[in-house]
Scaffold this motif. Structure first.
Motif, PDB file in Angstrom:
ATOM      1  N   CYS A   7       0.805  -1.211   0.000  1.00 52.68           N
ATOM      2  CA  CYS A   7       0.000   0.000   0.000  1.00 52.68           C
ATOM      3  C   CYS A   7       0.841   1.266   0.000  1.00 52.68           C
ATOM      4  O   CYS A   7       0.362   2.322  -0.358  1.00 52.68           O
ATOM      5  CB  CYS A   7      -0.930   0.022   1.219  1.00 52.68           C
ATOM      6  SG  CYS A   7      -2.070  -1.365   1.275  1.00 52.68           S
TER       7      CYS A   7
ATOM      8  N   TRP B  10      -6.220  -6.875   2.355  1.00 52.22           N
ATOM      9  CA  TRP B  10      -7.046  -7.973   1.831  1.00 52.22           C
ATOM     10  C   TRP B  10      -8.147  -7.425   0.943  1.00 52.22           C
ATOM     11  O   TRP B  10      -9.030  -6.707   1.400  1.00 52.22           O
ATOM     12  CB  TRP B  10      -7.648  -8.732   3.009  1.00 52.22           C
ATOM     13  CG  TRP B  10      -8.254 -10.071   2.683  1.00 52.22           C
ATOM     14  CD1 TRP B  10      -9.554 -10.446   2.853  1.00 52.22           C
ATOM     15  CD2 TRP B  10      -7.587 -11.208   2.166  1.00 52.22           C
ATOM     16  NE1 TRP B  10      -9.737 -11.747   2.480  1.00 52.22           N
ATOM     17  CE2 TRP B  10      -8.535 -12.239   2.043  1.00 52.22           C
ATOM     18  CE3 TRP B  10      -6.262 -11.464   1.773  1.00 52.22           C
ATOM     19  CZ2 TRP B  10      -8.214 -13.506   1.558  1.00 52.22           C
ATOM     20  CZ3 TRP B  10      -5.948 -12.716   1.296  1.00 52.22           C
ATOM     21  CH2 TRP B  10      -6.908 -13.717   1.193  1.00 52.22           C
ATOM     22  N   ARG B  11      -8.119  -7.788  -0.325  1.00 54.06           N
ATOM     23  CA  ARG B  11      -9.110  -7.286  -1.276  1.00 54.06           C
ATOM     24  C   ARG B  11      -9.894  -8.422  -1.927  1.00 54.06           C
ATOM     25  O   ARG B  11     -10.505  -8.245  -2.960  1.00 54.06           O
ATOM     26  CB  ARG B  11      -8.424  -6.415  -2.314  1.00 54.06           C
ATOM     27  CG  ARG B  11      -7.752  -5.187  -1.701  1.00 54.06           C
ATOM     28  CD  ARG B  11      -6.976  -4.355  -2.707  1.00 54.06           C
ATOM     29  NE  ARG B  11      -6.319  -3.227  -2.050  1.00 54.06           N
ATOM     30  CZ  ARG B  11      -5.134  -3.283  -1.489  1.00 54.06           C
ATOM     31  NH1 ARG B  11      -4.449  -4.395  -1.493  1.00 54.06           N
ATOM     32  NH2 ARG B  11      -4.605  -2.230  -0.903  1.00 54.06           N
TER      33      ARG B  11
ATOM     34  N   ASP C  38      -1.180 -10.104   2.306  1.00 56.34           N
ATOM     35  CA  ASP C  38      -2.066  -9.592   1.273  1.00 56.34           C
ATOM     36  C   ASP C  38      -2.467 -10.675   0.280  1.00 56.34           C
ATOM     37  O   ASP C  38      -3.264 -10.420  -0.624  1.00 56.34           O
ATOM     38  CB  ASP C  38      -1.411  -8.417   0.533  1.00 56.34           C
ATOM     39  CG  ASP C  38      -0.084  -8.791  -0.113  1.00 56.34           C
ATOM     40  OD1 ASP C  38       0.636  -9.634   0.452  1.00 56.34           O
ATOM     41  OD2 ASP C  38       0.242  -8.242  -1.191  1.00 56.34           O
TER      42      ASP C  38
ATOM     43  N   PRO D  20      -8.862  -3.686   4.797  1.00 56.94           N
ATOM     44  CA  PRO D  20      -8.680  -3.257   3.404  1.00 56.94           C
ATOM     45  C   PRO D  20      -7.234  -2.938   3.034  1.00 56.94           C
ATOM     46  O   PRO D  20      -6.900  -2.901   1.838  1.00 56.94           O
ATOM     47  CB  PRO D  20      -9.558  -1.991   3.316  1.00 56.94           C
ATOM     48  CG  PRO D  20     -10.532  -2.111   4.432  1.00 56.94           C
ATOM     49  CD  PRO D  20      -9.787  -2.810   5.521  1.00 56.94           C
TER      50      PRO D  20
END
Length: 423
Positions: free
Chosen positions: A10, A63-64, A269, A60
């Protein structure tokens, strides 16, 4: 914070500014974390609420993926009397995989027993099963297996393995049909209990028999083999640990398991790590220790507690009417909003006393029960898995999801709605 964001993918590369959308999440996480530490020693309910809101903002960042809406493939790589009925029915009295192999060895010899097990592994799950699971509207599968499927049997264990080639094949099929995979170490070396789901039922079992180091080795092998695979989005470190295992011992193992898996290359992730609590009665005790002694949900990102929510085991459930079962499903809705969670197993099996002789009334009751559970388990942050893809013909149809669809107790539109939205 910068390191955590970079690990999650990110942060901005090369020292640039952090993405603007991150700031509100980080501010909210800080406020909720401060509230949690104020409340945890005073009011567990308020602390749980603060933790839930903290994790809603943390999730978020890492983890998507959509929550799992899946089905178990039980009875394939760990034999159980219900779903593996074709093997167990040939040897009356066998209660678990260990006892079945003993009976087979005594009857036909271990060489032929191994051939029979291999034939079962070849035919129990086919590519067409994976295609149909996807076509029904599921987005994932949970694949239970014993440690012997990963490392081969240890010591004097008579299990047959390893057999990771079958797991490889299933994972490839799932990728082809767009399904996520939760790898489930369902049977630990020494057993995480003395019950048949871990592969060997034994009355003399004690938690000290559980080989924790052997479990960590199996998890390391799995993580190194499947890290980076686009279909593998979860790994469960054991299944249904006995209540005899002290909570501090269990949390210590969970901390080591998460470190082992992440150290072997499964990134937060990409893969969620599932830590079984099993019964709701033990959730508060484990939740407290995990946070107090290990700062577990903050230090270990993208982990979830696993709960198995059945309505048919034990005398209390047997005495309840349909209304009580529906109310309990609603109660589970509140419990699942307290912590990151997955319902690793649930079914539509109900006590026989609930049903009349009228098929129409039975179908209506089962549909109401299905709808109540789907609504409740939709609150689990990481989703749910129905038990099971198939079961013994003599068992209640509520254990076999294909029969549930045939009788329209479950429908594809329900699953598609559950996959598309989470209230």
């Amino acid at each position: 914070l910068a390191a955590a964001l970079a690990e999650a993918g990110c942060g901005a590369a090369g020292g640039g500014a952090v993405e603007p959308w991150l700031a509100p999440h980080v501010r909210a996480m800080t406020l909720h974390a401060m509230a949690y530490w104020r409340e945890v020693s005073l009011d567990l309910s308020k602390a749980a609420s603060s933790l839930f809101r903290f994790l809603e903002h943390q999730r978020p960042l890492y983890w998507r993926r959509p929550p799992w809406r899946g089905v178990n493939l039980g009875g394939w790589l760990l034999l159980e009397p219900g779903p593996s009925n074709e093997l167990f029915s040939q040897f009356d009295g066998a209660r678990c995989e260990w006892h079945l192999l003993q009976r087979m060895g005594e009857s036909v010899g271990m060489e032929r027993a191994a051939e029979a097990v291999q034939a079962h592994r070849e035919t129990f799950l086919l590519e067409d099963d994976i295609r149909r699971i996807s076509a029904l509207g599921f987005n994932s599968v949970r694949i239970p297996f014993g440690y012997w499927a990963v490392t081969g049997p240890v010591g004097n264990d008579i299990f047959i393995g390893p057999c990771l080639e079958y797991l490889d094949r299933a994972v490839a099929w799932c990728h082809a049909y767009g399904l996520q995979v939760l790898l489930d170490l369902h049977g630990a070396p020494g057993g995480e209990s003395g019950e048949k789901p871990c592969g060997r039922e034994r009355k003399d079992w004690h938690w000290s028999k559980w080989n924790f180091e052997g479990s960590l080795e199996a998890l390391r092998v799995l993580a190194e083999r499947y890290r980076g695979h686009p279909a593998v989005t979860g790994i469960a470190v054991c299944n249904e640990p006995s209540e005899m295992v002290p909570a501090d011992v269990l949390c210590r193992f969970y901390d080591g398991a998460v470190r082992t898996i992440r150290g072997a290359g499964m990134r937060p992730d990409e893969v969620s790590i599932v830590l079984p609590v099993y019964r709701t009665e033990r959730l508060d005790e484990i939740w407290r220790l995990w946070n107090r002694d290990y700062d577990g949900f903050a230090r270990h990102v993208n982990v979830a507690f696993d709960l198995h929510l059945y309505h048919c085991f034990g005398p209390w459930w047997q005495r309840q009417g349909l209304g009580s079962h529906l109310r309990m499903a609603k109660r589970h809705r509140k419990i699942l909003r307290r912590v990151p969670a997955v319902v690793g197993e649930w079914s539509l099996a109900l006590p026989p006393r609930i049903f009349s002789d009228h098929v129409e009334e039975m179908d209506a009751a089962q549909r109401a029960f299905a709808a109540a559970q789907l609504e409740a388990y939709g609150q689990a942050s990481h989703g749910w898995f129905f038990w099971n893809w198939r079961d013994c013909p003599r068992q209640h149809a509520g254990w076999d999801v294909q029969k549930c669809f045939e009788r329209q107790w479950l429908t594809k539109s329900q699953l598609m709605d559950a996959t598309a939205t989470r209230k």
